[in-house]
Write a protein that holds these residues in place. Sequence first.
Motif, PDB file in Angstrom:
ATOM      1  N   VAL A 140      -1.570  -2.263 -10.152  1.00  0.00           N
ATOM      2  CA  VAL A 140      -1.711  -1.103  -9.268  1.00  0.00           C
ATOM      3  C   VAL A 140      -3.150  -0.614  -9.371  1.00  0.00           C
ATOM      4  O   VAL A 140      -3.626  -0.293 -10.468  1.00  0.00           O
ATOM      5  CB  VAL A 140      -0.723   0.007  -9.645  1.00  0.00           C
ATOM      6  CG1 VAL A 140      -0.954   1.237  -8.773  1.00  0.00           C
ATOM      7  CG2 VAL A 140       0.711  -0.478  -9.510  1.00  0.00           C
ATOM      8  N   ARG A 198      -6.213   1.910  -7.530  1.00  0.00           N
ATOM      9  CA  ARG A 198      -6.474   3.018  -6.612  1.00  0.00           C
ATOM     10  C   ARG A 198      -7.728   2.723  -5.794  1.00  0.00           C
ATOM     11  O   ARG A 198      -8.752   2.330  -6.344  1.00  0.00           O
ATOM     12  CB  ARG A 198      -6.652   4.335  -7.374  1.00  0.00           C
ATOM     13  CG  ARG A 198      -6.847   5.538  -6.449  1.00  0.00           C
ATOM     14  CD  ARG A 198      -6.848   6.833  -7.220  1.00  0.00           C
ATOM     15  NE  ARG A 198      -6.936   7.975  -6.325  1.00  0.00           N
ATOM     16  CZ  ARG A 198      -6.889   9.252  -6.723  1.00  0.00           C
ATOM     17  NH1 ARG A 198      -6.740   9.528  -8.024  1.00  0.00           N
ATOM     18  NH2 ARG A 198      -6.980  10.229  -5.850  1.00  0.00           N
ATOM     19  N   ASN A 199      -7.642   2.949  -4.510  1.00  0.00           N
ATOM     20  CA  ASN A 199      -8.784   2.740  -3.612  1.00  0.00           C
ATOM     21  C   ASN A 199      -8.869   3.944  -2.676  1.00  0.00           C
ATOM     22  O   ASN A 199      -8.167   4.032  -1.679  1.00  0.00           O
ATOM     23  CB  ASN A 199      -8.625   1.450  -2.814  1.00  0.00           C
ATOM     24  CG  ASN A 199      -9.872   1.111  -2.022  1.00  0.00           C
ATOM     25  OD1 ASN A 199     -10.978   1.423  -2.458  1.00  0.00           O
ATOM     26  ND2 ASN A 199      -9.707   0.482  -0.875  1.00  0.00           N
ATOM     27  N   ALA A 205       3.774   3.162  -5.752  1.00  0.00           N
ATOM     28  CA  ALA A 205       3.136   1.871  -5.987  1.00  0.00           C
ATOM     29  C   ALA A 205       3.693   1.203  -7.244  1.00  0.00           C
ATOM     30  O   ALA A 205       3.930  -0.013  -7.279  1.00  0.00           O
ATOM     31  CB  ALA A 205       1.627   2.055  -6.101  1.00  0.00           C
ATOM     32  N   GLU A 206       3.911   1.972  -8.329  1.00  0.00           N
ATOM     33  CA  GLU A 206       4.465   1.399  -9.560  1.00  0.00           C
ATOM     34  C   GLU A 206       5.899   0.915  -9.342  1.00  0.00           C
ATOM     35  O   GLU A 206       6.312  -0.118  -9.896  1.00  0.00           O
ATOM     36  CB  GLU A 206       4.413   2.447 -10.669  1.00  0.00           C
ATOM     37  CG  GLU A 206       3.005   2.761 -11.144  1.00  0.00           C
ATOM     38  CD  GLU A 206       2.978   3.857 -12.193  1.00  0.00           C
ATOM     39  OE1 GLU A 206       4.036   4.529 -12.353  1.00  0.00           O
ATOM     40  OE2 GLU A 206       1.933   4.052 -12.846  1.00  0.00           O
ATOM     41  N   THR A 221       0.855  -1.187   0.000  1.00  0.00           N
ATOM     42  CA  THR A 221       0.000   0.000   0.000  1.00  0.00           C
ATOM     43  C   THR A 221       0.889   1.236   0.000  1.00  0.00           C
ATOM     44  O   THR A 221       1.857   1.301   0.766  1.00  0.00           O
ATOM     45  CB  THR A 221      -0.905   0.025   1.241  1.00  0.00           C
ATOM     46  OG1 THR A 221      -1.647  -1.195   1.302  1.00  0.00           O
ATOM     47  CG2 THR A 221      -1.869   1.191   1.184  1.00  0.00           C
ATOM     48  N   HIS A 222       0.553   2.221  -0.846  1.00  0.00           N
ATOM     49  CA  HIS A 222       1.334   3.454  -0.943  1.00  0.00           C
ATOM     50  C   HIS A 222       0.406   4.644  -1.059  1.00  0.00           C
ATOM     51  O   HIS A 222      -0.769   4.514  -1.432  1.00  0.00           O
ATOM     52  CB  HIS A 222       2.276   3.402  -2.159  1.00  0.00           C
ATOM     53  CG  HIS A 222       3.365   2.378  -2.031  1.00  0.00           C
ATOM     54  ND1 HIS A 222       4.486   2.576  -1.277  1.00  0.00           N
ATOM     55  CD2 HIS A 222       3.469   1.132  -2.568  1.00  0.00           C
ATOM     56  CE1 HIS A 222       5.261   1.496  -1.361  1.00  0.00           C
ATOM     57  NE2 HIS A 222       4.659   0.605  -2.133  1.00  0.00           N
ATOM     58  N   ARG A 223       0.966   5.828  -0.771  1.00  0.00           N
ATOM     59  CA  ARG A 223       0.204   7.064  -0.864  1.00  0.00           C
ATOM     60  C   ARG A 223       0.212   7.659  -2.263  1.00  0.00           C
ATOM     61  O   ARG A 223      -0.688   8.416  -2.613  1.00  0.00           O
ATOM     62  CB  ARG A 223       0.764   8.093   0.131  1.00  0.00           C
ATOM     63  CG  ARG A 223       0.466   7.786   1.584  1.00  0.00           C
ATOM     64  CD  ARG A 223      -0.977   7.998   1.885  1.00  0.00           C
ATOM     65  NE  ARG A 223      -1.278   7.786   3.299  1.00  0.00           N
ATOM     66  CZ  ARG A 223      -2.493   7.857   3.820  1.00  0.00           C
ATOM     67  NH1 ARG A 223      -3.514   8.125   3.021  1.00  0.00           N
ATOM     68  NH2 ARG A 223      -2.702   7.637   5.102  1.00  0.00           N
ATOM     69  N   THR A 224       1.242   7.345  -3.044  1.00  0.00           N
ATOM     70  CA  THR A 224       1.363   7.923  -4.385  1.00  0.00           C
ATOM     71  C   THR A 224       1.411   6.821  -5.425  1.00  0.00           C
ATOM     72  O   THR A 224       1.798   5.666  -5.141  1.00  0.00           O
ATOM     73  CB  THR A 224       2.623   8.786  -4.495  1.00  0.00           C
ATOM     74  OG1 THR A 224       3.788   7.966  -4.261  1.00  0.00           O
ATOM     75  CG2 THR A 224       2.603   9.904  -3.452  1.00  0.00           C
ATOM     76  N   LEU A 225       1.023   7.176  -6.654  1.00  0.00           N
ATOM     77  CA  LEU A 225       1.042   6.213  -7.757  1.00  0.00           C
ATOM     78  C   LEU A 225       2.467   5.815  -8.124  1.00  0.00           C
ATOM     79  O   LEU A 225       2.750   4.644  -8.427  1.00  0.00           O
ATOM     80  CB  LEU A 225       0.333   6.829  -8.968  1.00  0.00           C
ATOM     81  CG  LEU A 225       0.367   6.010 -10.270  1.00  0.00           C
ATOM     82  CD1 LEU A 225      -0.311   4.665 -10.082  1.00  0.00           C
ATOM     83  CD2 LEU A 225      -0.302   6.799 -11.405  1.00  0.00           C
ATOM     84  N   TRP A 284      -3.035   3.799  -2.947  1.00  0.00           N
ATOM     85  CA  TRP A 284      -2.800   2.944  -4.124  1.00  0.00           C
ATOM     86  C   TRP A 284      -2.398   1.561  -3.634  1.00  0.00           C
ATOM     87  O   TRP A 284      -1.494   1.420  -2.807  1.00  0.00           O
ATOM     88  CB  TRP A 284      -1.702   3.527  -5.028  1.00  0.00           C
ATOM     89  CG  TRP A 284      -2.088   4.851  -5.628  1.00  0.00           C
ATOM     90  CD1 TRP A 284      -1.939   6.072  -5.101  1.00  0.00           C
ATOM     91  CD2 TRP A 284      -2.708   5.033  -6.905  1.00  0.00           C
ATOM     92  NE1 TRP A 284      -2.414   7.055  -5.928  1.00  0.00           N
ATOM     93  CE2 TRP A 284      -2.897   6.430  -7.080  1.00  0.00           C
ATOM     94  CE3 TRP A 284      -3.122   4.188  -7.931  1.00  0.00           C
ATOM     95  CZ2 TRP A 284      -3.483   6.970  -8.217  1.00  0.00           C
ATOM     96  CZ3 TRP A 284      -3.698   4.737  -9.069  1.00  0.00           C
ATOM     97  CH2 TRP A 284      -3.875   6.116  -9.208  1.00  0.00           C
TER      98      TRP A 284
END
Length: 346
Positions: free
Chosen positions: A305, A307-308, A288-289, A281-285, A312
């Motif tokens: 990846v 988004r929820n 996450a990539e 789980t990450h805060r930015t795209l 992300w």
Amino acid sequence: MTTVLRHTEYLMTMHDCVVIPGFGAMLRRRRPSYCDEQGRLVPPGHSYAFNGALVEDDGLLVSSVARAEALSYARAAECVACDVDAMLRRLREDGRLAMGRLGAVTLDGDSGVMQYEAPAADTLTPMADWLPVVAPVAEEVEEEAPARSHKPVPNRMVRRVVRLARTAAAVAAIAAVAIVCSTPIEVGNAGFASTALPSVSAPREAYVPSVGVKSMEIVVDGSGSEALDTAARSAWQQTHVAADAASILKSTDAADAAANEPNDAVSRFNSNDRYVVVVATHRTLKAAETTSAQFAGTFDCQTRVVRNGSVWFVVAASADTREEAVAALRTPEIQRFKDAWVAALN
């Protein structure tokens, strides 16, 4: 009144010397009781003095300001210095500085010497007002008491009759108490007045060890052993061990069957699935990539990846139901990831 003077008044109620840095020191001396010129008895108290030569900071006043105002020592020292500058400026301009209950300080314009004016009364000592000044009492001339009138004394016969009446009344009271104490009193259901406990019957017979005692050896602190009667424990085991063994075997068989059951969960990706298996789980795209690319190089697998809300997810599989997603966690592909979990997409 400045902050410095308020704290000085408070500290003078407990200390004999309080130094005001850069200004001078207030001194307190104990004064015993004495008789003044009018013959009055003055209670003990304190007298106060001022010494303008003691200007070095001893830390007492600054520490009091720091505690009361929740300041650091350096900041409290700056506040004290500002108040002292204002006091000196007022003294130079007016020639006199009132110090509240501590009296006043005057400045001689020619010599530049500070003179101290002590307060008229000691109002700083705790409970000083509770000790009044005692004035002498003027002597009063006692008036001669009038002569007592002689009452007629009763004759001897009357006194004797009164004495005999009192004696008879005392004897009658003693006789009445003796009669009451010696008369037996019948009390119904006297058994209930006993302090003994009533008989109690147990709902079942108490346990009695069998003749053939079954015992077990228990080592106590490695220094010996004790023999304990285990007849009750053996009886309990005969009743419960069989049922416990059957339940244990049943649970073991169920666990073996669940372990040997083939796992039909398949790792898949479907954009219409509501549940996903999240492996990061990450805060930015971008973050996450980056994690998805690292998983591809480490495990040689493909992740997605998704988004929820405001985060992300790095997803290893998706499922239509929560049961399918939980089943996917047991697959070897998902178990390679650490701390994988199931989430529902918003």
